[in-house]
Design a protein around this motif. Structure first.
Motif, short mmCIF file in Angstrom:
data_model
loop_
_atom_site.label_atom_id
_atom_site.label_comp_id
_atom_site.label_asym_id
_atom_site.label_seq_id
_atom_site.Cartn_x
_atom_site.Cartn_y
_atom_site.Cartn_z
N VAL A 9 7.96 -5.93 0.18
CA VAL A 9 8.51 -4.73 -0.33
C VAL A 9 7.56 -5.05 -2.04
O VAL A 9 6.34 -4.39 -1.57
CB VAL A 9 9.43 -3.99 -0.70
CG1 VAL A 9 9.29 -2.69 -1.31
CG2 VAL A 9 9.95 -3.86 0.45
N ALA A 10 7.82 -6.31 -2.57
CA ALA A 10 6.93 -6.36 -3.41
C ALA A 10 5.62 -6.27 -3.20
O ALA A 10 4.23 -6.62 -3.62
CB ALA A 10 7.95 -7.27 -4.07
N ASN A 11 5.48 -7.56 -2.50
CA ASN A 11 4.15 -7.61 -1.95
C ASN A 11 3.01 -6.75 -0.93
O ASN A 11 1.81 -6.58 -1.76
CB ASN A 11 3.96 -8.97 -0.69
CG ASN A 11 2.97 -9.61 -0.54
OD1 ASN A 11 1.80 -10.22 -1.13
ND2 ASN A 11 2.37 -9.32 0.88
N ALA A 12 4.02 -6.01 0.22
CA ALA A 12 3.16 -5.10 0.21
C ALA A 12 2.49 -3.34 -1.11
O ALA A 12 1.44 -2.60 -0.81
CB ALA A 12 4.12 -4.27 1.34
N GLN A 13 3.53 -3.42 -2.33
CA GLN A 13 2.85 -2.39 -3.06
C GLN A 13 2.10 -3.13 -4.18
O GLN A 13 1.93 -2.37 -5.19
CB GLN A 13 4.82 -2.36 -4.20
CG GLN A 13 5.91 -1.44 -3.36
CD GLN A 13 4.90 -0.28 -2.71
OE1 GLN A 13 4.45 0.86 -3.32
NE2 GLN A 13 4.78 0.55 -1.65
N PHE A 14 1.86 -4.58 -3.69
CA PHE A 14 0.94 -4.80 -4.82
C PHE A 14 1.14 -5.24 -6.38
O PHE A 14 0.80 -5.16 -6.97
CB PHE A 14 -0.18 -3.89 -4.89
CG PHE A 14 -0.87 -4.44 -3.31
CD1 PHE A 14 -1.96 -4.92 -2.82
CD2 PHE A 14 -1.58 -2.73 -3.08
CE1 PHE A 14 -2.16 -4.82 -1.71
CE2 PHE A 14 -1.78 -2.96 -1.57
CZ PHE A 14 -2.62 -3.53 -0.94
N TRP A 15 3.19 -5.41 -5.78
CA TRP A 15 3.85 -5.91 -7.61
C TRP A 15 3.52 -7.65 -7.35
O TRP A 15 3.39 -7.88 -9.14
CB TRP A 15 5.15 -5.80 -7.76
CG TRP A 15 5.21 -4.24 -7.19
CD1 TRP A 15 4.41 -3.36 -7.57
CD2 TRP A 15 6.71 -3.96 -7.26
NE1 TRP A 15 5.42 -2.07 -7.37
CE2 TRP A 15 6.77 -2.41 -6.37
CE3 TRP A 15 7.75 -4.16 -6.91
CZ2 TRP A 15 7.77 -1.59 -6.91
CZ3 TRP A 15 8.80 -3.78 -6.93
CH2 TRP A 15 8.80 -2.44 -6.69
#
Length: 92
Positions: free
Chosen positions: A82-88
């Motif tokens: 999720v963090a990768n997909a949200q560009f965090w």
């Protein structure tokens, strides 16, 4: 299946900063356009993201700190996705 392997090294994306926010009573992820309020689990995971530890090392560290949490590995992998997909985060 996760889009990355556990040997990849996550780091916060440029412009993002993790910090404890006393007023919010939680960790937050700050970026130029705003702030993301994190739950306790997300804060604990992102505290381990330093650009040097692999996802596997982060899992090992948190498994050692929270040995009685069932499904911890899967939860961390799901959060990283999720963090990768949200560009965090970025994965190297």
């Amino acid at each position: 299946m996760n889009p990355f392997d556990s040997e990849q090294i996550p780091k916060l994306r440029r412009g993002f900063r993790l910090q404890w926010e006393p007023v919010q009573g939680c960790h937050v992820l700050l970026y130029p356009e705003g702030m993301i309020k994190l739950n306790d689990s997300a804060g604990e995971i992102l505290k381990q993201v330093n650009g040097a530890r692999s996802v596997a090392q982060i899992i090992d560290e948190l498994r050692g700190r929270f040995p009685d949490v069932p499904g911890l590995d899967e939860d961390i992998l799901a959060f990283m996705e999720v963090a990768n997909a949200q560009f965090w985060i970025e994965l190297q």
